[in-house]
Design an enzyme around this catalytic site. Sequence first.
Site, mmCIF file in Angstrom:
data_model
loop_
_atom_site.group_PDB
_atom_site.id
_atom_site.type_symbol
_atom_site.label_atom_id
_atom_site.label_comp_id
_atom_site.label_asym_id
_atom_site.label_seq_id
_atom_site.Cartn_x
_atom_site.Cartn_y
_atom_site.Cartn_z
ATOM 1 N N ALA A 55 0.674 -1.018 0.069
ATOM 2 C CA ALA A 55 -0.079 0.048 -0.006
ATOM 3 C C ALA A 55 0.815 0.980 0.090
ATOM 4 C CB ALA A 55 -0.757 -0.027 1.386
ATOM 5 N N LYS A 182 -1.638 -11.263 -6.333
ATOM 6 C CA LYS A 182 -0.897 -12.733 -6.346
ATOM 7 C C LYS A 182 -0.135 -12.891 -4.744
ATOM 8 C CE LYS A 182 3.647 -12.250 -8.036
ATOM 9 N NZ LYS A 182 4.559 -12.476 -6.901
ATOM 10 N N ASP A 269 6.724 -17.423 -7.354
ATOM 11 C CA ASP A 269 6.861 -16.003 -6.966
ATOM 12 C C ASP A 269 7.111 -15.062 -8.455
ATOM 13 O OD1 ASP A 269 7.068 -13.682 -5.303
ATOM 14 O OD2 ASP A 269 9.117 -13.671 -5.944
ATOM 15 N N HIS A 274 4.338 -14.109 -13.571
ATOM 16 C CA HIS A 274 4.778 -13.090 -14.711
ATOM 17 C C HIS A 274 5.407 -13.813 -15.951
ATOM 18 C CE1 HIS A 274 4.123 -10.611 -11.343
ATOM 19 N NE2 HIS A 274 5.465 -10.752 -10.949
ATOM 20 N N LYS A 371 16.883 -14.748 -8.009
ATOM 21 C CA LYS A 371 17.142 -13.867 -7.487
ATOM 22 C C LYS A 371 18.899 -13.865 -7.113
ATOM 23 C CE LYS A 371 12.776 -12.622 -5.535
ATOM 24 N NZ LYS A 371 12.419 -11.349 -5.404
ATOM 25 N N ARG A 376 19.993 -6.615 -13.003
ATOM 26 C CA ARG A 376 18.587 -6.424 -13.148
ATOM 27 C C ARG A 376 17.870 -6.435 -14.535
ATOM 28 N NH1 ARG A 376 14.848 -2.053 -12.840
ATOM 29 N NH2 ARG A 376 12.678 -2.900 -12.405
ATOM 30 N N THR A 434 15.688 1.644 -29.099
ATOM 31 C CA THR A 434 15.799 1.847 -27.696
ATOM 32 C C THR A 434 15.064 3.141 -27.451
ATOM 33 O OG1 THR A 434 18.325 1.401 -27.771
ATOM 34 C CG2 THR A 434 17.567 2.629 -25.706
ATOM 35 N N TYR A 514 24.471 -19.894 -27.875
ATOM 36 C CA TYR A 514 25.170 -18.530 -27.400
ATOM 37 C C TYR A 514 26.659 -18.444 -27.855
ATOM 38 C CZ TYR A 514 27.757 -15.253 -24.340
ATOM 39 O OH TYR A 514 28.388 -14.251 -23.784
HETATM 40 N N1 LIG Z 1 18.973 -0.873 -27.187
HETATM 41 C C1 LIG Z 1 19.520 -1.421 -26.131
HETATM 42 O O1 LIG Z 1 19.625 -1.125 -24.881
HETATM 43 C C2 LIG Z 1 20.670 -2.528 -26.500
HETATM 44 C C3 LIG Z 1 21.392 -3.154 -25.484
HETATM 45 N N2 LIG Z 1 22.249 -4.071 -25.705
HETATM 46 C C4 LIG Z 1 23.072 -4.760 -24.733
HETATM 47 O O2 LIG Z 1 24.260 -5.402 -25.219
HETATM 48 C C5 LIG Z 1 24.522 -6.241 -24.443
HETATM 49 C C6 LIG Z 1 24.616 -7.744 -24.930
HETATM 50 O O3 LIG Z 1 23.437 -7.920 -25.687
HETATM 51 P P1 LIG Z 1 22.739 -9.280 -25.643
HETATM 52 O O4 LIG Z 1 21.659 -9.433 -26.454
HETATM 53 O O5 LIG Z 1 22.356 -9.615 -24.112
HETATM 54 O O6 LIG Z 1 23.939 -10.494 -26.307
HETATM 55 P P2 LIG Z 1 24.678 -11.264 -25.877
HETATM 56 O O7 LIG Z 1 24.969 -12.238 -26.901
HETATM 57 O O8 LIG Z 1 25.804 -10.916 -24.803
HETATM 58 O O9 LIG Z 1 23.778 -12.233 -24.872
HETATM 59 C C7 LIG Z 1 22.839 -13.353 -25.597
HETATM 60 C C8 LIG Z 1 21.946 -14.373 -24.336
HETATM 61 O O10 LIG Z 1 23.170 -15.033 -24.220
HETATM 62 C C9 LIG Z 1 22.924 -15.427 -22.564
HETATM 63 N N3 LIG Z 1 24.293 -15.754 -22.178
HETATM 64 C C10 LIG Z 1 25.310 -15.088 -21.603
HETATM 65 N N4 LIG Z 1 26.387 -15.811 -21.202
HETATM 66 C C11 LIG Z 1 26.035 -16.914 -21.515
HETATM 67 C C12 LIG Z 1 26.610 -18.297 -21.715
HETATM 68 N N5 LIG Z 1 27.764 -18.577 -21.138
HETATM 69 N N6 LIG Z 1 25.663 -19.506 -22.156
HETATM 70 C C13 LIG Z 1 24.666 -19.432 -22.519
HETATM 71 N N7 LIG Z 1 23.914 -18.108 -22.470
HETATM 72 C C14 LIG Z 1 24.644 -17.199 -22.154
HETATM 73 C C15 LIG Z 1 22.726 -14.015 -22.217
HETATM 74 O O11 LIG Z 1 21.630 -14.244 -20.960
HETATM 75 P P3 LIG Z 1 22.034 -13.884 -19.398
HETATM 76 O O12 LIG Z 1 23.542 -13.468 -19.398
HETATM 77 O O13 LIG Z 1 20.940 -13.192 -19.015
HETATM 78 O O14 LIG Z 1 22.284 -15.435 -18.960
HETATM 79 C C16 LIG Z 1 21.661 -13.396 -23.112
HETATM 80 O O15 LIG Z 1 20.559 -13.695 -22.936
HETATM 81 C C17 LIG Z 1 23.571 -6.414 -23.445
HETATM 82 O O16 LIG Z 1 23.753 -5.841 -22.334
HETATM 83 C C18 LIG Z 1 22.151 -5.777 -23.859
HETATM 84 O O17 LIG Z 1 21.417 -5.106 -22.929
HETATM 85 C C19 LIG Z 1 22.298 -4.603 -27.056
HETATM 86 C C20 LIG Z 1 21.543 -4.063 -28.167
HETATM 87 C C21 LIG Z 1 20.646 -3.054 -28.085
HETATM 88 O O1 LIG Z 2 5.753 -10.017 -8.031
HETATM 89 C C1 LIG Z 2 7.133 -9.740 -7.921
HETATM 90 O O2 LIG Z 2 7.785 -8.925 -8.634
HETATM 91 C C2 LIG Z 2 8.993 -8.347 -8.142
HETATM 92 C C3 LIG Z 2 9.711 -7.674 -9.422
HETATM 93 O O3 LIG Z 2 8.807 -6.712 -9.878
HETATM 94 P P1 LIG Z 2 9.687 -5.633 -10.722
HETATM 95 O O4 LIG Z 2 8.073 -4.880 -11.380
HETATM 96 O O5 LIG Z 2 10.543 -4.687 -9.759
HETATM 97 O O6 LIG Z 2 10.416 -6.304 -11.693
HETATM 98 C C4 LIG Z 2 9.939 -9.219 -7.237
HETATM 99 O O7 LIG Z 2 10.910 -8.744 -6.826
HETATM 100 C C5 LIG Z 2 8.810 -10.159 -6.172
HETATM 101 O O8 LIG Z 2 9.721 -11.013 -5.733
HETATM 102 C C6 LIG Z 2 7.879 -10.670 -7.089
HETATM 103 O O9 LIG Z 2 6.805 -11.155 -5.955
#
Ligand SMILES: NC(=O)C1=CN([C@@H]2O[C@H](COP(=O)(O)OP(=O)(O)OC[C@H]3O[C@@H](n4cnc5c(N)ncnc54)[C@H](OP(=O)(O)O)[C@@H]3O)[C@@H](O)[C@H]2O)C=CC1
Ligand SMILES: O=C1O[C@H](COP(=O)(O)O)[C@@H](O)[C@H](O)[C@H]1O
Length: 526
Positions: A55, A182, A269, A274, A371, A376, A434, A514
């Site tokens: 709240a 929820k 959660d 979500h 978590k 984030r 973006t 990847y």
């Molecule tokens: N407009 C914007 O803001 C843009 C931002 N970016 C940024 O560029 C950065 C890189 O881009 P992104 O698309 O994430 O490309 P990446 O190729 O770096 O990552 C691709 C995916 O691979 C996952 N990953 C990373 N390490 C591994 C691993 N060892 N094995 C398997 N999966 C893996 C990542 O997930 P995870 O690490 O979560 O597990 C992610 O989901 C990001 O920070 C992105 O936000 C890129 C383009 C546009």
């Molecule tokens: O519902 C939930 O969501 C939050 C995350 O919400 P966000 O809008 O900040 O991404 C999460 O922290 C919480 O554990 C969960 O109950």
Amino acid sequence: MEKIKDGNGFGSSSQETLEHIRRSLKAPTMICEGTHFDWQIPHTFVVFGASGDLAKKKIYPTLWCLYRDNLLPQPTKFCGYSRSNLNTTIVRAACTKYMKIEPRDQERFEEFWKLHEYVSGHYDVHKDFELLQQTLINLENKAIANRIFYLALPPSVYKTVTRYIKGICLSIRGWNRIILEKPFGRDFDSSQLLSDHLDSLFKEEQIYRIDHYLGKEMVQNLMTIRFANKILGSTWNRENIASVVITFKEPFGTEGRGGYFDQFGIIRDVMQNHLLQILSLVAMEKPVTCHPDDIRNEKVKVLKCIPALTRDDMVLGQYVDCLESECDQHKGYLKDPTVPTGSLTPTYALAILKINNERWQDVPFVLRCGKALNERKAEIRIQYQDVPGDIFEGNSKRNELVIRVQPGEALYIKMMTKSLGIAFDIEETELDLTYEHRYKGSYLPDAYERLILDVFIGSQMHFVRNDELREAWRIFTPILHEIERECVIPIPYPYGSRGPVEADLKLLENNFKYYGSYKWHGGDNM
Ligand SMILES: NC(=O)C1=CN([C@@H]2O[C@H](COP(=O)(O)OP(=O)(O)OC[C@H]3O[C@@H](n4cnc5c(N)ncnc54)[C@H](OP(=O)(O)O)[C@@H]3O)[C@@H](O)[C@H]2O)C=CC1
Ligand SMILES: O=C1O[C@H](COP(=O)(O)O)[C@@H](O)[C@H](O)[C@H]1O
């Protein structure tokens, strides 16, 4: 009579946007069949659990924003209710630090609080609800009023509170709507019991089950991205897409809220609600119209094609101490004093879901959430298949469409282009939308602002229907029971890491590649 679309249609510059919404709302509008938004009829918003965290951090600040921006019907009044012996002044003091108040809004802020009442009462005492009813009648000056009841309460008291609302506190001549947070139960049976109870008191169109991810800009955008773009629509299928990965990451642990979290765990959660909601919007067929029920019918249909999860489909983790030796802040889950000793509750989960229909057969949908991870982030990653008959010596990498939900809303397509200059090499780059750049200076309303406004309007498009919930629990209940029954031990992962390595292996096994070679040159995307 002007007809406005369900939902809220937020657009370009903040001022323009607010004007647009106000104009649309002020006309007595027909929002969806059988639902009127009566701008001039008094409304009363009752916050149960007014003393609580939700709240003060979300509900009151949201009501303030809507009031400040003149988006609420006039007059709208507010009444808090909880067991604590408070008054409006104390509630105001507790909420103020979560509210944005510019000096120019100070007068309006004072006006806002003059519209409030507070009632202290128990959740199971008849006469306390009679007092609430009397307070509401007085607040409404005995006029016709529509009422919204927000249950910012633990689910353990939902039943009694809704029974008393129905028995004592309804508006007689206006409409009544109930908003529930929820968790909607712990599993299929408990959720069904709650649903049956609510069904016995209210009609489905009076019940608003909130999943705040459905109020986020990029989640709401999914319908438009998919169904208003030929270029995407025609590749949105098993012939083109290799895998879909939907991710939620938080860089902090339970931090003293372990008592609550431990009863639920990350699957209940975040994943069962979500992430599954996002999945259904990504995977559903095109609805017949944008009517909330047409959309929710499609969501239910696709959920029905998903078999219940099994152990093989899952990776579970629990965070332990951060690996950095000098870090004494980021301790493991079991060191949170509010977490029961020896708890096996997962704080990380990955699940592979299969959708047995013509569009998605054999395409893995991966849900991942955790978590105490390294960042984030919430995103949807659609990975396309390899280019058949590659003529670039195997250097082509798969295309990806990434919809970044937060932070830094964005949509980008990772693609291959010729490297710049004289050479004929190929390289990875992106088509980048973006939001911070494209919509510079625009106001993006918080999820709760959109959703609470939807309740006033009477649009259930972004709320969870009973049958959606039933399907969600059907998919998750057997695995949740098995994890508990068999005391499955989660894999430890260090605080601040990317989660268990086993999760990456599972991704690899499920047609997600990847490369580790992509470089983003756009700067900080937070
Ligand atoms: N407009 C914007 O803001 C843009 C931002 N970016 C940024 O560029 C950065 C890189 O881009 P992104 O698309 O994430 O490309 P990446 O190729 O770096 O990552 C691709 C995916 O691979 C996952 N990953 C990373 N390490 C591994 C691993 N060892 N094995 C398997 N999966 C893996 C990542 O997930 P995870 O690490 O979560 O597990 C992610 O989901 C990001 O920070 C992105 O936000 C890129 C383009 C546009
Ligand atoms: O519902 C939930 O969501 C939050 C995350 O919400 P966000 O809008 O900040 O991404 C999460 O922290 C919480 O554990 C969960 O109950």
